[in-house]
Design a protein around this motif. Structure first.
Motif, PDB file in Angstrom:
ATOM      1  N   ALA A 243      44.592  10.624  -3.381  1.00  0.00           N
ATOM      2  CA  ALA A 243      43.404   9.929  -3.880  1.00  0.00           C
ATOM      3  C   ALA A 243      43.890   8.663  -4.571  1.00  0.00           C
ATOM      4  CB  ALA A 243      42.632  10.819  -4.853  1.00  0.00           C
ATOM      5  N   TYR A 244      43.685   7.537  -3.911  1.00  0.00           N
ATOM      6  CA  TYR A 244      44.319   6.279  -4.304  1.00  0.00           C
ATOM      7  C   TYR A 244      43.286   5.303  -4.858  1.00  0.00           C
ATOM      8  CZ  TYR A 244      47.063   1.941  -3.733  1.00  0.00           C
ATOM      9  OH  TYR A 244      47.725   0.754  -3.937  1.00  0.00           O
ATOM     10  N   SER A 245      43.592   4.722  -6.027  1.00  0.00           N
ATOM     11  CA  SER A 245      42.682   3.763  -6.654  1.00  0.00           C
ATOM     12  C   SER A 245      43.225   2.344  -6.639  1.00  0.00           C
ATOM     13  CB  SER A 245      42.420   4.177  -8.106  1.00  0.00           C
ATOM     14  OG  SER A 245      43.607   4.033  -8.886  1.00  0.00           O
ATOM     15  N   GLY A 246      44.525   2.198  -6.382  1.00  0.00           N
ATOM     16  CA  GLY A 246      45.139   0.879  -6.423  1.00  0.00           C
ATOM     17  C   GLY A 246      45.640   0.499  -7.795  1.00  0.00           C
ATOM     18  N   GLY A 247      45.439   1.380  -8.774  1.00  0.00           N
ATOM     19  CA  GLY A 247      45.916   1.119 -10.124  1.00  0.00           C
ATOM     20  C   GLY A 247      47.392   1.431 -10.277  1.00  0.00           C
ATOM     21  N   LEU A 248      47.877   1.293 -11.497  1.00  0.00           N
ATOM     22  CA  LEU A 248      49.298   1.477 -11.765  1.00  0.00           C
ATOM     23  C   LEU A 248      49.775   2.889 -11.420  1.00  0.00           C
ATOM     24  CD1 LEU A 248      51.991   0.527 -12.905  1.00  0.00           C
ATOM     25  CD2 LEU A 248      51.124   1.032 -15.210  1.00  0.00           C
ATOM     26  N   ASP A 249      49.022   3.897 -11.842  1.00  0.00           N
ATOM     27  CA  ASP A 249      49.453   5.281 -11.644  1.00  0.00           C
ATOM     28  C   ASP A 249      49.615   5.622 -10.171  1.00  0.00           C
ATOM     29  OD1 ASP A 249      49.059   5.209 -14.332  1.00  0.00           O
ATOM     30  OD2 ASP A 249      47.772   6.965 -14.442  1.00  0.00           O
ATOM     31  N   THR A 250      48.564   5.379  -9.380  1.00  0.00           N
ATOM     32  CA  THR A 250      48.633   5.772  -7.977  1.00  0.00           C
ATOM     33  C   THR A 250      49.579   4.872  -7.179  1.00  0.00           C
ATOM     34  OG1 THR A 250      46.571   4.548  -7.555  1.00  0.00           O
ATOM     35  CG2 THR A 250      46.402   6.922  -7.911  1.00  0.00           C
ATOM     36  N   SER A 251      49.788   3.645  -7.640  1.00  0.00           N
ATOM     37  CA  SER A 251      50.774   2.777  -6.977  1.00  0.00           C
ATOM     38  C   SER A 251      52.177   3.350  -7.138  1.00  0.00           C
ATOM     39  CB  SER A 251      50.718   1.367  -7.565  1.00  0.00           C
ATOM     40  OG  SER A 251      49.491   0.740  -7.263  1.00  0.00           O
ATOM     41  N   ALA A 252      52.467   3.941  -8.296  1.00  0.00           N
ATOM     42  CA  ALA A 252      53.776   4.565  -8.523  1.00  0.00           C
ATOM     43  C   ALA A 252      53.881   5.926  -7.839  1.00  0.00           C
ATOM     44  CB  ALA A 252      54.021   4.718 -10.021  1.00  0.00           C
ATOM     45  N   ILE A 253      52.759   6.593  -7.670  1.00  0.00           N
ATOM     46  CA  ILE A 253      52.785   7.928  -7.074  1.00  0.00           C
ATOM     47  C   ILE A 253      53.243   7.876  -5.620  1.00  0.00           C
ATOM     48  CG2 ILE A 253      51.272   9.789  -6.256  1.00  0.00           C
ATOM     49  CD1 ILE A 253      49.744   9.571  -8.890  1.00  0.00           C
ATOM     50  N   ILE A 254      52.854   6.823  -4.880  1.00  0.00           N
ATOM     51  CA  ILE A 254      53.213   6.749  -3.460  1.00  0.00           C
ATOM     52  C   ILE A 254      54.737   6.793  -3.260  1.00  0.00           C
ATOM     53  CG2 ILE A 254      53.160   5.296  -1.388  1.00  0.00           C
ATOM     54  CD1 ILE A 254      50.331   4.459  -2.171  1.00  0.00           C
ATOM     55  N   PRO A 255      55.510   5.901  -3.878  1.00  0.00           N
ATOM     56  CA  PRO A 255      56.969   6.003  -3.692  1.00  0.00           C
ATOM     57  C   PRO A 255      57.553   7.271  -4.296  1.00  0.00           C
ATOM     58  CG  PRO A 255      56.437   4.322  -5.326  1.00  0.00           C
ATOM     59  CD  PRO A 255      55.146   4.707  -4.678  1.00  0.00           C
ATOM     60  N   TRP A 256      56.974   7.747  -5.393  1.00  0.00           N
ATOM     61  CA  TRP A 256      57.474   8.978  -6.020  1.00  0.00           C
ATOM     62  C   TRP A 256      57.332  10.168  -5.067  1.00  0.00           C
ATOM     63  CZ3 TRP A 256      55.362  13.713  -7.329  1.00  0.00           C
ATOM     64  CH2 TRP A 256      56.116  14.503  -8.190  1.00  0.00           C
ATOM     65  N   LEU A 257      56.205  10.250  -4.377  1.00  0.00           N
ATOM     66  CA  LEU A 257      56.002  11.329  -3.416  1.00  0.00           C
ATOM     67  C   LEU A 257      57.025  11.253  -2.280  1.00  0.00           C
ATOM     68  CD1 LEU A 257      52.093  11.353  -3.108  1.00  0.00           C
ATOM     69  CD2 LEU A 257      53.511  13.232  -3.974  1.00  0.00           C
ATOM     70  N   LYS A 258      57.263  10.049  -1.783  1.00  0.00           N
ATOM     71  CA  LYS A 258      58.205   9.882  -0.672  1.00  0.00           C
ATOM     72  C   LYS A 258      59.622  10.255  -1.086  1.00  0.00           C
ATOM     73  CE  LYS A 258      57.640   6.349   2.056  1.00  0.00           C
ATOM     74  NZ  LYS A 258      57.510   4.965   2.540  1.00  0.00           N
ATOM     75  N   GLU A 259      59.986   9.914  -2.310  1.00  0.00           N
ATOM     76  CA  GLU A 259      61.338  10.196  -2.782  1.00  0.00           C
ATOM     77  C   GLU A 259      61.549  11.666  -3.113  1.00  0.00           C
ATOM     78  OE1 GLU A 259      62.128   7.637  -6.073  1.00  0.00           O
ATOM     79  OE2 GLU A 259      61.696   5.802  -4.949  1.00  0.00           O
ATOM     80  N   ASN A 260      60.527  12.278  -3.693  1.00  0.00           N
ATOM     81  CA  ASN A 260      60.696  13.651  -4.177  1.00  0.00           C
ATOM     82  C   ASN A 260      60.265  14.718  -3.180  1.00  0.00           C
ATOM     83  OD1 ASN A 260      61.439  13.620  -7.312  1.00  0.00           O
ATOM     84  ND2 ASN A 260      60.116  11.868  -6.880  1.00  0.00           N
ATOM     85  N   TYR A 261      59.410  14.359  -2.245  1.00  0.00           N
ATOM     86  CA  TYR A 261      58.960  15.335  -1.254  1.00  0.00           C
ATOM     87  C   TYR A 261      59.364  14.958   0.164  1.00  0.00           C
ATOM     88  CZ  TYR A 261      56.128  17.848  -4.688  1.00  0.00           C
ATOM     89  OH  TYR A 261      55.708  18.609  -5.747  1.00  0.00           O
ATOM     90  N   ASP A 262      59.958  13.760   0.311  1.00  0.00           N
ATOM     91  CA  ASP A 262      60.404  13.297   1.623  1.00  0.00           C
ATOM     92  C   ASP A 262      59.287  13.456   2.660  1.00  0.00           C
ATOM     93  OD1 ASP A 262      62.058  12.250   3.565  1.00  0.00           O
ATOM     94  OD2 ASP A 262      62.897  14.209   4.097  1.00  0.00           O
ATOM     95  N   CYS A 263      58.113  12.908   2.323  1.00  0.00           N
ATOM     96  CA  CYS A 263      56.943  13.111   3.158  1.00  0.00           C
ATOM     97  C   CYS A 263      56.230  11.789   3.459  1.00  0.00           C
ATOM     98  CB  CYS A 263      55.959  14.059   2.476  1.00  0.00           C
ATOM     99  SG  CYS A 263      55.320  13.423   0.904  1.00  0.00           S
ATOM    100  N   GLU A 264      55.362  11.838   4.437  1.00  0.00           N
ATOM    101  CA  GLU A 264      54.500  10.708   4.741  1.00  0.00           C
ATOM    102  C   GLU A 264      53.324  10.729   3.766  1.00  0.00           C
ATOM    103  OE1 GLU A 264      51.481   9.195   8.310  1.00  0.00           O
ATOM    104  OE2 GLU A 264      52.931  10.808   8.690  1.00  0.00           O
ATOM    105  N   VAL A 265      52.936   9.557   3.270  1.00  0.00           N
ATOM    106  CA  VAL A 265      51.834   9.462   2.313  1.00  0.00           C
ATOM    107  C   VAL A 265      50.692   8.651   2.918  1.00  0.00           C
ATOM    108  CG1 VAL A 265      51.103   8.749   0.013  1.00  0.00           C
ATOM    109  CG2 VAL A 265      53.437   9.587   0.377  1.00  0.00           C
ATOM    110  N   VAL A 266      49.535   9.263   2.967  1.00  0.00           N
ATOM    111  CA  VAL A 266      48.323   8.591   3.421  1.00  0.00           C
ATOM    112  C   VAL A 266      47.454   8.327   2.189  1.00  0.00           C
ATOM    113  CG1 VAL A 266      46.208   8.798   4.786  1.00  0.00           C
ATOM    114  CG2 VAL A 266      48.382   9.696   5.675  1.00  0.00           C
ATOM    115  N   ALA A 267      47.082   7.062   1.988  1.00  0.00           N
ATOM    116  CA  ALA A 267      46.243   6.708   0.839  1.00  0.00           C
ATOM    117  C   ALA A 267      44.771   6.856   1.215  1.00  0.00           C
ATOM    118  CB  ALA A 267      46.535   5.278   0.393  1.00  0.00           C
ATOM    119  N   PHE A 268      44.024   7.543   0.349  1.00  0.00           N
ATOM    120  CA  PHE A 268      42.590   7.713   0.573  1.00  0.00           C
ATOM    121  C   PHE A 268      41.826   7.036  -0.558  1.00  0.00           C
ATOM    122  CE2 PHE A 268      38.655   9.943  -0.439  1.00  0.00           C
ATOM    123  CZ  PHE A 268      37.957   9.740   0.745  1.00  0.00           C
ATOM    124  N   VAL A 269      40.951   6.106  -0.203  1.00  0.00           N
ATOM    125  CA  VAL A 269      40.172   5.352  -1.187  1.00  0.00           C
ATOM    126  C   VAL A 269      38.706   5.711  -1.034  1.00  0.00           C
ATOM    127  CG1 VAL A 269      39.523   3.068  -2.031  1.00  0.00           C
ATOM    128  CG2 VAL A 269      41.822   3.454  -1.107  1.00  0.00           C
TER     129      VAL A 269
END
Length: 401
Positions: free
Chosen positions: A10-36
């Motif tokens: 669940a992506y808002s474009g704010g600071l938190d969700t902007s950091a969550i995308i790379p964090w998910l990729k690094e820690n879960y080694d997964c593809e991230v789809v942003a939903f707005v």
């Protein structure tokens, strides 16, 4: 970390969700789809959001226009219950969460994701609302809540995290207030509001004119209600979202819909917020005015009971539960006769009903008159009162013995 292949955030474009995308990729080694979710938070919030998500590392970005559906299928049903949390809060944030979570789940199932992610903090209500909806709609999907896992605990840490990875971000170090907006309301928390002895300043209000600075001349509007739903304003038929949007503009210009409240969060913490719900306040006044005409005493009392219970279920994130759906159905049944026209005066922060009428009205001048009439015999009241107070009479006689 459990193995995750694809997650929908669940992506808002704010600071938190902007950091969550790379964090998910690094820690879960997964593809991230942003939903707005476009729930009427404002076009400026959506400008360039897809490009921003991709730049942060998302593989794709889906934007769902949920404005009309949110008002029609979530706000209007809630209005029929009369739900007001703790006597003041019109549940602006709460009513948006179920539809966002539902659309996010639908997106996840469509793209074949095996996980869902949100950017809610571990102190707030929204984590419960999102995850309660996820559990009800797609219990097979894993839920990831970064704020409960990562060690990034400050705005500065989040900015540094993005800078180290050369991910662009327009957020600044200082963020005085936390805000949430949708078509129904805008909330402001933090800053001076964290001390309850501080009065709100001008920065605490986003939509509405200061009532003291509002026009000195009142404005009158007509609202048409059919079966508990606003269908026209000033004789112009409107869709639910358009009606709300129009009333937001009218109410905001006159400073209508401001509250400053300290509420009880579900997690047990009290929080203070300034909420602005101009159009919603007008709609609520219109529906309650028609109810006064058409609902009998027991029906109105039961509707109030529904409203009180529904306010807690909606606030607590229990929209997709049998009890909540049962209450919504009961309120919808009571609303079948809630049809009429209401005239409301907007002036200096107030929305005041001045006229109301309905073909289903139980009010009758003949019955209510203090003059002579043929529909009510005053002498009949004596027997009614004697029977109505019989239990008290018997108790008093026993006490005298």
């Amino acid at each position: 970390m459990s193995k995750i292949n694809k997650v929908v955030l669940a992506y808002s474009g704010g600071l938190d969700t902007s950091a969550i995308i790379p964090w998910l990729k690094e820690n879960y080694d997964c593809e991230v789809v942003a939903f707005v979710a476009d729930v009427g938070q404002g076009e400026e919030e959506l400008i360039g959001i897809e490009e921003k998500a991709i730049a942060s590392g998302a593989s794709s970005c889906y934007i769902a226009d949920l404005k009309e559906e949110m008002v029609k299928d979530y706000i209007y049903p809630s209005l029929k219950t009369g739900a007001i949390y703790e006597g003041k809060y019109l549940l602006g944030t709460s009513m948006a969460r179920p539809i966002i979570a539902k659309a996010q789940v639908e997106c996840a199932l469509e793209v074949g994701a095996d996980a869902l992610c949100h950017g809610c903090t571990g102190k707030g209500n929204d984590q419960v609302r999102f995850e309660g909806a996820f559990a009800a709609l797609a219990p097979q999907l894993t839920v990831i809540a970064p704020w409960r896992e990562w060690d990034l605990r400050s705005r500065e840490a989040l900015l540094d995290y993005l800078a180290e990875r050369n991910i662009p971000c327009t957020a600044s170090l200082e963020k005085i207030y936390s805000r949430d907006a949708n078509a129904w309301h805008v909330s402001t928390e933090g800053g001076v509001l964290e001390n309850t002895w501080n009065a709100p300043n001008d920065l605490c209000w986003v939509w509405t004119t200061d009532p003291q600075q509002a026009p000195d001349e009142a404005e009158t509007i007509s609202v048409l209600v059919e079966k508990g739903e606003v269908v026209a304003v000033n004789d112009e038929p409107m869709t639910p979202y358009n009606a709300l949007n129009y009333l937001n503009q009218k109410g905001a210009a006159h400073g209508v819909g401001r509250i400053d409240i300290v509420e009880n969060r579900l997690v047990g913490i009290k929080s203070r917020g300034c909420y602005e719900t101009p159009g919603g306040t007008i709609m609520m006044e219109a529906l309650r005015a028609v109810e006064q005409l058409v609902l009998d005493k027991e029906s109105f009392e039961f509707r109030q009971t529904i409203g009180l219970k529904a306010s807690h279920l909606i606030y607590d994130g229990r929209w997709f539960t049998p009890l909540c759906q049962s209450l919504l159905a009961a309120a919808n049944t009571l609303a079948q006769d809630v049809t009429g026209e209401v005239v409301i005066q907007l002036y200096k922060g107030q929305a005041t009903v001045t006229q109301k009428r309905s073909l289903n009205s139980l009010y009758s001048e003949e019955f209510a008159t203090f003059g002579e009439d043929d529909v009510y015999d005053h002498s009949h009241a004596g027997g009614f009162i004697r029977l109505y107070s019989l239990a008290s009479r018997i108790r008093a006689l026993n006490n005298q013995k």
